[in-house]
Motif scaffolding. Structure first.
Motif, PDB file in Angstrom:
ATOM      1  N   VAL A  54       0.844  -1.197   0.000  1.00 23.74           N
ATOM      2  CA  VAL A  54       0.000   0.000   0.000  1.00 23.74           C
ATOM      3  C   VAL A  54       0.880   1.249   0.000  1.00 23.74           C
ATOM      4  O   VAL A  54       0.623   2.210  -0.729  1.00 23.74           O
ATOM      5  N   ILE A  55       1.944   1.231   0.791  1.00 20.02           N
ATOM      6  CA  ILE A  55       2.879   2.366   0.804  1.00 20.02           C
ATOM      7  C   ILE A  55       3.503   2.542  -0.579  1.00 20.02           C
ATOM      8  O   ILE A  55       3.563   3.655  -1.109  1.00 20.02           O
ATOM      9  N   LEU A  56       3.948   1.446  -1.182  1.00 25.20           N
ATOM     10  CA  LEU A  56       4.526   1.504  -2.529  1.00 25.20           C
ATOM     11  C   LEU A  56       3.535   2.116  -3.510  1.00 25.20           C
ATOM     12  O   LEU A  56       3.863   3.064  -4.238  1.00 25.20           O
ATOM     13  N   ASP A  57       2.316   1.585  -3.547  1.00 21.30           N
ATOM     14  CA  ASP A  57       1.317   2.066  -4.497  1.00 21.30           C
ATOM     15  C   ASP A  57       0.949   3.529  -4.251  1.00 21.30           C
ATOM     16  O   ASP A  57       0.760   4.290  -5.200  1.00 21.30           O
ATOM     17  N   THR A  58       0.874   3.933  -2.988  1.00 22.36           N
ATOM     18  CA  THR A  58       0.524   5.319  -2.652  1.00 22.36           C
ATOM     19  C   THR A  58       1.596   6.289  -3.138  1.00 22.36           C
ATOM     20  O   THR A  58       1.286   7.317  -3.734  1.00 22.36           O
ATOM     21  N   VAL A  59       2.844   5.942  -2.912  1.00 26.47           N
ATOM     22  CA  VAL A  59       3.937   6.829  -3.337  1.00 26.47           C
ATOM     23  C   VAL A  59       4.022   6.865  -4.866  1.00 26.47           C
ATOM     24  O   VAL A  59       4.182   7.930  -5.455  1.00 26.47           O
ATOM     25  N   LEU A  60       3.876   5.722  -5.516  1.00 32.04           N
ATOM     26  CA  LEU A  60       3.934   5.688  -6.982  1.00 32.04           C
ATOM     27  C   LEU A  60       2.772   6.443  -7.623  1.00 32.04           C
ATOM     28  O   LEU A  60       2.908   6.968  -8.725  1.00 32.04           O
ATOM     29  N   ALA A  61       1.643   6.500  -6.933  1.00 34.10           N
ATOM     30  CA  ALA A  61       0.468   7.185  -7.475  1.00 34.10           C
ATOM     31  C   ALA A  61       0.579   8.710  -7.389  1.00 34.10           C
ATOM     32  O   ALA A  61      -0.240   9.419  -7.966  1.00 34.10           O
ATOM     33  N   ALA A  62       1.582   9.199  -6.681  1.00 36.17           N
ATOM     34  CA  ALA A  62       1.733  10.650  -6.502  1.00 36.17           C
ATOM     35  C   ALA A  62       3.134  11.113  -6.897  1.00 36.17           C
ATOM     36  O   ALA A  62       3.842  11.719  -6.086  1.00 36.17           O
TER      37      ALA A  62
END
Length: 121
Positions: A54-62
């Motif tokens: 979730v942390i990975l996806d959140t950072v990649l999404a922004a």
């Protein structure tokens, strides 16, 4: 520094180096997710694999959000290893901080969601 800690840090550094041999700049999120999973299986981490992803996806999404990555409390280095790959992929720095003494008990000025904490919470 104890011999056990030196050996452990050597293991973490070796895993990071082996994962970094493959360029993360040209790989997409799926490759990073795969590397996060492999690191999670190899190193202790205070977070679950799902939380890490979730942390990975959140950072990649922004990607438009500027700044480096910071980890406060490195436990045994599992998340630090994962975040180092993410930072490299983004072309950013990773700063990892730890007291190596744990956290103090909550004090009179410590709050969570607007409510005072005490040692029993």
């Amino acid at each position: 520094m104890s011999a056990q800690l030196r050996l452990y840090l050597h293991r973490v550094a070796g895993l990071i180096a082996s994962e970094a041999r493959i360029s993360t700049r040209t790989d997409g999120p799926a490759a990073l997710r795969d590397r996060f999973t492999r690191i999670h299986r190899a190193l202790p981490c205070a977070h679950s694999l799902e939380e890490s992803l979730v942390i990975l996806d959140t950072v990649l999404a922004a990607p438009h959000v500027p700044g480096d990555l910071v980890e406060c409390g490195v436990f045994r280095g599992g998340m630090t290893a994962k975040l180092s790959l993410l930072a490299r992929h983004l072309g950013r720095q990773l700063y990892a901080y730890d007291s190596y003494e744990g956290l103090p008990e909550p004090g009179a000025n410590d709050v969570e969601d607007g409510h005072a904490l005490d040692a029993e919470d």
